[in-house]
Design an enzyme around this catalytic site. Structure first.
Site, PDB file in Angstrom:
ATOM      1  N   ASN A  42      -1.645  -0.766   6.079  1.00 29.12           N
ATOM      2  CA  ASN A  42      -2.188   0.286   5.223  1.00 29.12           C
ATOM      3  C   ASN A  42      -1.795   0.025   3.768  1.00 29.12           C
ATOM      4  O   ASN A  42      -0.705  -0.480   3.477  1.00 29.12           O
ATOM      5  CB  ASN A  42      -1.784   1.685   5.691  1.00 29.12           C
ATOM      6  CG  ASN A  42      -0.303   1.869   5.932  1.00 29.12           C
ATOM      7  OD1 ASN A  42       0.404   0.928   6.275  1.00 29.12           O
ATOM      8  ND2 ASN A  42       0.174   3.081   5.758  1.00 29.12           N
ATOM      9  N   GLU A  44      -1.823   2.150   0.304  1.00 29.07           N
ATOM     10  CA  GLU A  44      -2.001   3.475  -0.290  1.00 29.07           C
ATOM     11  C   GLU A  44      -2.255   3.366  -1.796  1.00 29.07           C
ATOM     12  O   GLU A  44      -2.122   2.300  -2.404  1.00 29.07           O
ATOM     13  CB  GLU A  44      -0.763   4.333   0.008  1.00 29.07           C
ATOM     14  CG  GLU A  44      -0.601   4.543   1.508  1.00 29.07           C
ATOM     15  CD  GLU A  44       0.518   5.505   1.869  1.00 29.07           C
ATOM     16  OE1 GLU A  44       1.358   5.836   1.013  1.00 29.07           O
ATOM     17  OE2 GLU A  44       0.527   5.934   3.041  1.00 29.07           O
ATOM     18  N   CYS A  53      -6.614   2.207   5.616  1.00 29.42           N
ATOM     19  CA  CYS A  53      -5.802   2.125   6.833  1.00 29.42           C
ATOM     20  C   CYS A  53      -5.608   0.666   7.257  1.00 29.42           C
ATOM     21  O   CYS A  53      -6.406  -0.221   6.915  1.00 29.42           O
ATOM     22  CB  CYS A  53      -6.489   2.856   7.979  1.00 29.42           C
ATOM     23  SG  CYS A  53      -6.594   4.635   7.796  1.00 29.42           S
ATOM     24  N   GLU A  55      -6.033  -0.677  10.191  1.00 25.93           N
ATOM     25  CA  GLU A  55      -7.097  -1.186  11.066  1.00 25.93           C
ATOM     26  C   GLU A  55      -8.276  -1.693  10.243  1.00 25.93           C
ATOM     27  O   GLU A  55      -8.847  -2.749  10.520  1.00 25.93           O
ATOM     28  CB  GLU A  55      -7.576  -0.080  12.008  1.00 25.93           C
ATOM     29  CG  GLU A  55      -6.505   0.466  12.923  1.00 25.93           C
ATOM     30  CD  GLU A  55      -5.734   1.637  12.330  1.00 25.93           C
ATOM     31  OE1 GLU A  55      -5.490   1.664  11.107  1.00 25.93           O
ATOM     32  OE2 GLU A  55      -5.381   2.530  13.109  1.00 25.93           O
ATOM     33  N   CYS A  87      -7.432   6.469  13.323  1.00 28.28           N
ATOM     34  CA  CYS A  87      -8.148   7.632  12.796  1.00 28.28           C
ATOM     35  C   CYS A  87      -9.647   7.497  13.069  1.00 28.28           C
ATOM     36  O   CYS A  87     -10.147   6.422  13.431  1.00 28.28           O
ATOM     37  CB  CYS A  87      -7.873   7.788  11.299  1.00 28.28           C
ATOM     38  SG  CYS A  87      -8.783   6.641  10.260  1.00 28.28           S
ATOM     39  N   CYS A  90     -11.549   4.741  11.110  1.00 34.43           N
ATOM     40  CA  CYS A  90     -11.346   3.384  11.627  1.00 34.43           C
ATOM     41  C   CYS A  90     -12.097   3.173  12.936  1.00 34.43           C
ATOM     42  O   CYS A  90     -12.642   2.092  13.181  1.00 34.43           O
ATOM     43  CB  CYS A  90      -9.855   3.099  11.794  1.00 34.43           C
ATOM     44  SG  CYS A  90      -9.010   2.919  10.207  1.00 34.43           S
TER      45      CYS A  90
HETATM   46  N1  THU Z   1      -3.098   5.210   8.582  1.00 32.52           N
HETATM   47  C1  THU Z   1      -3.461   3.999   9.092  1.00 32.52           C
HETATM   48  O1  THU Z   1      -3.100   2.953   8.556  1.00 32.52           O
HETATM   49  N2  THU Z   1      -4.260   3.998  10.194  1.00 32.52           N
HETATM   50  C2  THU Z   1      -4.753   5.101  10.826  1.00 32.52           C
HETATM   51  O2  THU Z   1      -5.543   4.991  11.748  1.00 32.52           O
HETATM   52  C3  THU Z   1      -4.319   6.427  10.379  1.00 32.52           C
HETATM   53  C4  THU Z   1      -3.486   6.481   9.145  1.00 32.52           C
HETATM   54  C5  THU Z   1      -2.253   5.239   7.377  1.00 32.52           C
HETATM   55  C6  THU Z   1      -2.943   5.777   6.171  1.00 32.52           C
HETATM   56  C7  THU Z   1      -1.782   6.287   5.343  1.00 32.52           C
HETATM   57  O3  THU Z   1      -1.307   5.213   4.526  1.00 32.52           O
HETATM   58  C8  THU Z   1      -0.723   6.656   6.350  1.00 32.52           C
HETATM   59  O4  THU Z   1      -1.134   6.062   7.587  1.00 32.52           O
HETATM   60  C9  THU Z   1      -0.537   8.130   6.538  1.00 32.52           C
HETATM   61  O5  THU Z   1      -1.721   8.758   6.823  1.00 32.52           O
END
Ligand code: THU
Length: 132
Positions: A42, A44, A53, A55, A87, A90
Site C-alpha cells: 500500500n 498512502e 492498496c 493488491e 477491499c 481491489c
Molecule cells: N489497504 C490495502 O492495502 N488493501 C486493502 O484491501 C484494504 C486496505 C490499505 C490502504 C491503507 O493504506 C491501509 O490499508 C488502511 O486502510
C-alpha cells in the site's frame, strides 16, 4: 511456487509499504502461470483518498510489465488482529483480469500457516460485467 513462498513474498512486500497515516502495512504477491511473481504494497498519501492498496499495486505492476490474464493466485499479508481481506475496490479490479476460480490467500504476518483461501467468485459474487 508454493503457497508458503507466495505468502512470504507478500509479507516481504508489506515491509515496503508507505503507510505513515494508518500505520497499517499490507503486502500482496501476484502469481502468474509461468511462476513469475509481482509484488505490491500500500502507498498512502497526505490526501488520503489517493491511497493505493497493496493488491492493486501488485496487479498494476503486472499489467505495466505487459502481463494479461495469466494470473493464478494472489497472497495478501498484513500485521494486525484481523485477517486482511481485500477491499471492494481491489476485488473489482481483480475481476477485470482474473477468472472466478482465481485463488486469493489471506494471512496475518505473524501466522502465515493459518492462511485462509477463497476464490474470486466467492469474494465478489455476481460481479459487474458488460455483455459483449
Ligand atoms: N489497504 C490495502 O492495502 N488493501 C486493502 O484491501 C484494504 C486496505 C490499505 C490502504 C491503507 O493504506 C491501509 O490499508 C488502511 O486502510
Amino acid at each position: 511456487m508454493n503457497t508458503t513462498k507466495l505468502l512470504e513474498a507478500a509479507r516481504d512486500a508489506a515491509q515496503k509499504a508507505y503507510a505513515p497515516y494508518s500505520e497499517y502495512k499490507v503486502g500482496a504477491a501476484l502469481l502468474c502461470a509461468d511462476g513469475d511473481v509481482f509484488a505490491g504494497c500500500n502507498v498512502e498519501n497526505v490526501s488520503y483518498g489517493l491511497t493505493n492498496c497493496a493488491e492493486r499495486t501488485a496487479i498494476f505492476a503486472a499489467i505495466a510489465a505487459g502481463r494479461r490474464c495469466d494470473f493464478v493466485a494472489l497472497a495478501i499479508v498484513a500485521d494486525g488482529e484481523s485477517m486482511p481481506y481485500p477491499c471492494g475496490a481491489c476485488r473489482q479490479v481483480l475481476s477485470e483480469f482474473c477468472c472466478d476460480e482465481f485463488s486469493v490467500y489471506i494471512a496475518k504476518a505473524d501466522a502465515l500457516d493459518d492462511y485462509e483461501v477463497a476464490s474470486l467468485g466467492e469474494l465478489l459474487p455476481r460481479s459487474f460485467h458488460i455483455a459483449e
